[in-house]
Write a protein that holds these residues in place. Structure first.
Motif, PDB file in Angstrom:
ATOM      1  N   UNK A   4       0.815  -1.203   0.000  1.00 18.90           N
ATOM      2  CA  UNK A   4       0.000   0.000   0.000  1.00 18.90           C
ATOM      3  C   UNK A   4       0.842   1.243   0.000  1.00 18.90           C
ATOM      4  N   UNK A   5       0.209   2.407  -0.148  1.00 17.06           N
ATOM      5  CA  UNK A   5       0.960   3.667  -0.161  1.00 17.06           C
ATOM      6  C   UNK A   5       1.540   3.972   1.207  1.00 17.06           C
ATOM      7  N   UNK A   6       2.744   4.536   1.213  1.00 12.19           N
ATOM      8  CA  UNK A   6       3.378   4.901   2.474  1.00 12.19           C
ATOM      9  C   UNK A   6       2.740   6.159   3.033  1.00 12.19           C
ATOM     10  N   UNK A   7       2.403   6.196   4.330  1.00 18.79           N
ATOM     11  CA  UNK A   7       1.832   7.408   4.909  1.00 18.79           C
ATOM     12  C   UNK A   7       2.892   8.477   5.041  1.00 18.79           C
ATOM     13  N   UNK A   8       2.523   9.704   4.797  1.00 24.80           N
ATOM     14  CA  UNK A   8       3.457  10.807   5.005  1.00 24.80           C
ATOM     15  C   UNK A   8       3.690  10.995   6.486  1.00 24.80           C
ATOM     16  N   UNK A   9       4.870  11.421   6.903  1.00 25.37           N
ATOM     17  CA  UNK A   9       5.122  11.688   8.309  1.00 25.37           C
ATOM     18  C   UNK A   9       4.122  12.720   8.828  1.00 25.37           C
ATOM     19  N   UNK A  10       3.527  12.476   9.991  1.00 24.14           N
ATOM     20  CA  UNK A  10       2.523  13.396  10.498  1.00 24.14           C
ATOM     21  C   UNK A  10       3.103  14.746  10.859  1.00 24.14           C
ATOM     22  N   UNK A  11       2.567  15.795  10.315  1.00 27.87           N
ATOM     23  CA  UNK A  11       3.014  17.151  10.638  1.00 27.87           C
ATOM     24  C   UNK A  11       2.362  17.603  11.934  1.00 27.87           C
ATOM     25  N   UNK A  12       3.001  18.536  12.637  1.00 31.94           N
ATOM     26  CA  UNK A  12       2.404  19.033  13.879  1.00 31.94           C
ATOM     27  C   UNK A  12       1.056  19.690  13.597  1.00 31.94           C
ATOM     28  N   UNK A  13       0.009  19.307  14.312  1.00 30.52           N
ATOM     29  CA  UNK A  13      -1.271  19.976  14.098  1.00 30.52           C
ATOM     30  C   UNK A  13      -1.209  21.442  14.483  1.00 30.52           C
ATOM     31  N   UNK A  14      -2.152  22.212  13.949  1.00 29.03           N
ATOM     32  CA  UNK A  14      -2.189  23.650  14.217  1.00 29.03           C
ATOM     33  C   UNK A  14      -2.274  23.931  15.717  1.00 29.03           C
ATOM     34  N   UNK A  15      -2.939  23.048  16.462  1.00 27.94           N
ATOM     35  CA  UNK A  15      -3.083  23.264  17.904  1.00 27.94           C
ATOM     36  C   UNK A  15      -1.723  23.301  18.601  1.00 27.94           C
ATOM     37  N   UNK A  16      -0.754  22.485  18.137  1.00 27.45           N
ATOM     38  CA  UNK A  16       0.570  22.496  18.747  1.00 27.45           C
ATOM     39  C   UNK A  16       1.290  23.807  18.474  1.00 27.45           C
ATOM     40  N   UNK A  17       1.118  24.331  17.282  1.00 24.64           N
ATOM     41  CA  UNK A  17       1.752  25.607  16.938  1.00 24.64           C
ATOM     42  C   UNK A  17       1.143  26.729  17.774  1.00 24.64           C
ATOM     43  N   UNK A  18      -0.160  26.667  18.000  1.00 22.15           N
ATOM     44  CA  UNK A  18      -0.808  27.686  18.852  1.00 22.15           C
ATOM     45  C   UNK A  18      -0.276  27.604  20.278  1.00 22.15           C
ATOM     46  N   UNK A  19      -0.097  26.373  20.783  1.00 23.46           N
ATOM     47  CA  UNK A  19       0.444  26.206  22.136  1.00 23.46           C
ATOM     48  C   UNK A  19       1.857  26.774  22.215  1.00 23.46           C
ATOM     49  N   UNK A  75       3.100  29.161  20.388  1.00 21.29           N
ATOM     50  CA  UNK A  75       3.007  30.621  20.327  1.00 21.29           C
ATOM     51  C   UNK A  75       2.612  31.187  21.695  1.00 21.29           C
ATOM     52  N   UNK A  76       1.665  30.537  22.352  1.00 20.94           N
ATOM     53  CA  UNK A  76       1.243  31.000  23.676  1.00 20.94           C
ATOM     54  C   UNK A  76       2.377  30.834  24.693  1.00 20.94           C
ATOM     55  N   UNK A  77       3.227  29.817  24.466  1.00 16.03           N
ATOM     56  CA  UNK A  77       4.358  29.596  25.363  1.00 16.03           C
ATOM     57  C   UNK A  77       5.314  30.788  25.341  1.00 16.03           C
ATOM     58  N   UNK A  78       5.465  31.420  24.180  1.00 13.98           N
ATOM     59  CA  UNK A  78       6.305  32.616  24.080  1.00 13.98           C
ATOM     60  C   UNK A  78       5.724  33.733  24.944  1.00 13.98           C
ATOM     61  N   UNK A  87      14.017  29.952  23.962  1.00 10.80           N
ATOM     62  CA  UNK A  87      13.691  28.554  23.706  1.00 10.80           C
ATOM     63  C   UNK A  87      12.254  28.401  23.210  1.00 10.80           C
ATOM     64  N   UNK A  88      11.340  29.146  23.801  1.00  8.45           N
ATOM     65  CA  UNK A  88       9.946  29.082  23.358  1.00  8.45           C
ATOM     66  C   UNK A  88       9.821  29.557  21.914  1.00  8.45           C
ATOM     67  N   UNK A  99      11.139  26.800  19.721  1.00  6.84           N
ATOM     68  CA  UNK A  99      10.171  25.707  19.597  1.00  6.84           C
ATOM     69  C   UNK A  99       9.065  26.069  18.614  1.00  6.84           C
ATOM     70  N   UNK A 100       8.619  27.311  18.668  1.00  4.11           N
ATOM     71  CA  UNK A 100       7.583  27.767  17.735  1.00  4.11           C
ATOM     72  C   UNK A 100       8.084  27.687  16.296  1.00  4.11           C
ATOM     73  N   UNK A 101       9.307  28.162  16.063  1.00  4.55           N
ATOM     74  CA  UNK A 101       9.875  28.113  14.718  1.00  4.55           C
ATOM     75  C   UNK A 101      10.039  26.667  14.255  1.00  4.55           C
ATOM     76  N   UNK A 102      10.520  25.801  15.149  1.00  6.17           N
ATOM     77  CA  UNK A 102      10.730  24.405  14.782  1.00  6.17           C
ATOM     78  C   UNK A 102       9.421  23.715  14.414  1.00  6.17           C
ATOM     79  N   UNK A 103       8.367  23.985  15.181  1.00  7.62           N
ATOM     80  CA  UNK A 103       7.071  23.374  14.871  1.00  7.62           C
ATOM     81  C   UNK A 103       6.514  23.897  13.556  1.00  7.62           C
ATOM     82  N   UNK A 104       6.768  25.166  13.272  1.00  5.43           N
ATOM     83  CA  UNK A 104       6.313  25.737  11.996  1.00  5.43           C
ATOM     84  C   UNK A 104       7.038  25.071  10.827  1.00  5.43           C
TER      85      UNK A 104
END
Length: 307
Positions: free
Chosen positions: A4-19, A21-24, A59-60, A63-68
């Motif tokens: 079968x087709x290989x699944x793409x690596x799961x990207x961080x959901x938008x909720x993680x990026x929002x978290x 951003x709030x961490x900053x 660091x926050x 982390x935001x840049x890395x998740x983006x």
């Protein structure tokens, strides 16, 4: 082969990026409060605590840049996605932690011979306590979400914030002792202990993150889970060997060789692969499974299903 087709690596959901951003925002608020506490007291220990919060802000942001970056889809140059960007963020955070510890030591060591008297401690300590409570609550959120989402960036940020909470508790205790006992040398002495604790935290963070960049295998408990699932779902195969695993952010890569009877049809071998892949992905969300099918004469053992 893989079925079968290989699944793409799961990207961080938008909720993680929002978290992230709030961490900053949280880090900036805590930084402001801790510097106010330092200005109110003149305590070098509180200065060390505030300086670590500067690193929290950086660091926050990292982390935001890395998740983006990690959220970007796989492309021709990065067919496995960009999830390792989170490990780079964690390594950078470890370096910053070490630099913060060195800065604290430069200020604290000279004060051992001529300690300063801590002024207006109670108001300053109260402000620092409020900042610590905010940090403790937010560290719990980051660690919980980082573990459930398997996000190295958020987990590293959460662990660092929690380390900051422990540091703050020690600082508050030490400054109070210095005030009530008159042993003002406790203030710089405690700052040095804070710096050593920060160094230890930074070392552990870099060690774990470099392990991810170097394609370290999964931990023993996770590997046992994978082996159990394979053993339970490998009916029809003669042998399984050469199991290999590695992490890349939220993706766990699993590879192994599947030995089947030489006269087994491609369709039947494909069905076994399908069953194994589905079972592993059900056990580990986002797993990327690669199975190499081999004929009977490639078996390393005879009559035994082994890994």
């Amino acid at each position: 082969m893989t079925s079968g087709p290989l699944p793409l690596p799961p990207a961080p959901p938008t909720s993680l990026i929002r978290i992230a951003a709030f961490s900053v925002v949280v880090a900036l608020v805590v930084l402001g409060l801790k510097f106010v506490a330092y200005l109110l007291t003149g305590s070098v220990a509180l200065y060390s605590d505030a300086l670590e919060s500067v690193i929290n802000v950086v660091a926050a942001g990292g982390a935001l840049l890395a998740l983006w970056v990690a959220a970007r889809p796989a492309d021709a140059n990065h067919p496995y996605g960009h999830t390792k960007a989170e490990y780079l963020s964690a390594v950078a955070e470890g370096v910053l932690i070490v630099l913060a510890a060195v800065s604290i030591l430069r200020v604290a060591i000279p004060d051992l011979t001529s300690p300063k008297v801590v002024d207006a401690p109670f108001l300053g300590l109260g402000v620092n306590l409020v900042a610590s409570i905010i940090n403790a609550l937010w560290a719990g959120v980051l660690i919980r979400v980082g573990r459930s989402a398997r996000s190295p960036a958020l987990l590293a940020d959460g662990r660092h914030v929690f380390s900051d909470v422990i540091t703050s508790v020690g600082v508050l205790t030490g400054v109070l002792l210095a005030k009530f006992t008159g042993w003002h040398v406790l203030d710089p002495a405690l700052a040095i202990l804070v710096a050593l604790n920060i160094l230890w935290s930074g070392w552990n963070l870099m060690r774990e993150s470099v392990g991810g960049l170097m394609d370290a295998g999964v931990n023993p408990m996770t590997e046992r889970r994978i082996r159990t699932v394979i053993s339970e779902q490998a009916e029809g195969a003669l042998e399984i060997h050469d199991l290999r695993t590695r992490h890349a952010g939220r993706t766990t890569f699993v590879e192994f060789h599947l030995v089947v009877a030489s006269d087994m049809t491609v369709s039947d071998a494909h069905a076994i692969c399908d069953r194994l892949e589905d079972a592993i992905r059900a056990e580990m969300e986002g797993a990327h499974v690669t199975i190499h099918v081999e004929p009977q004469d490639k078996a390393k053992h005879h009559g035994v299903l082994v890994l």
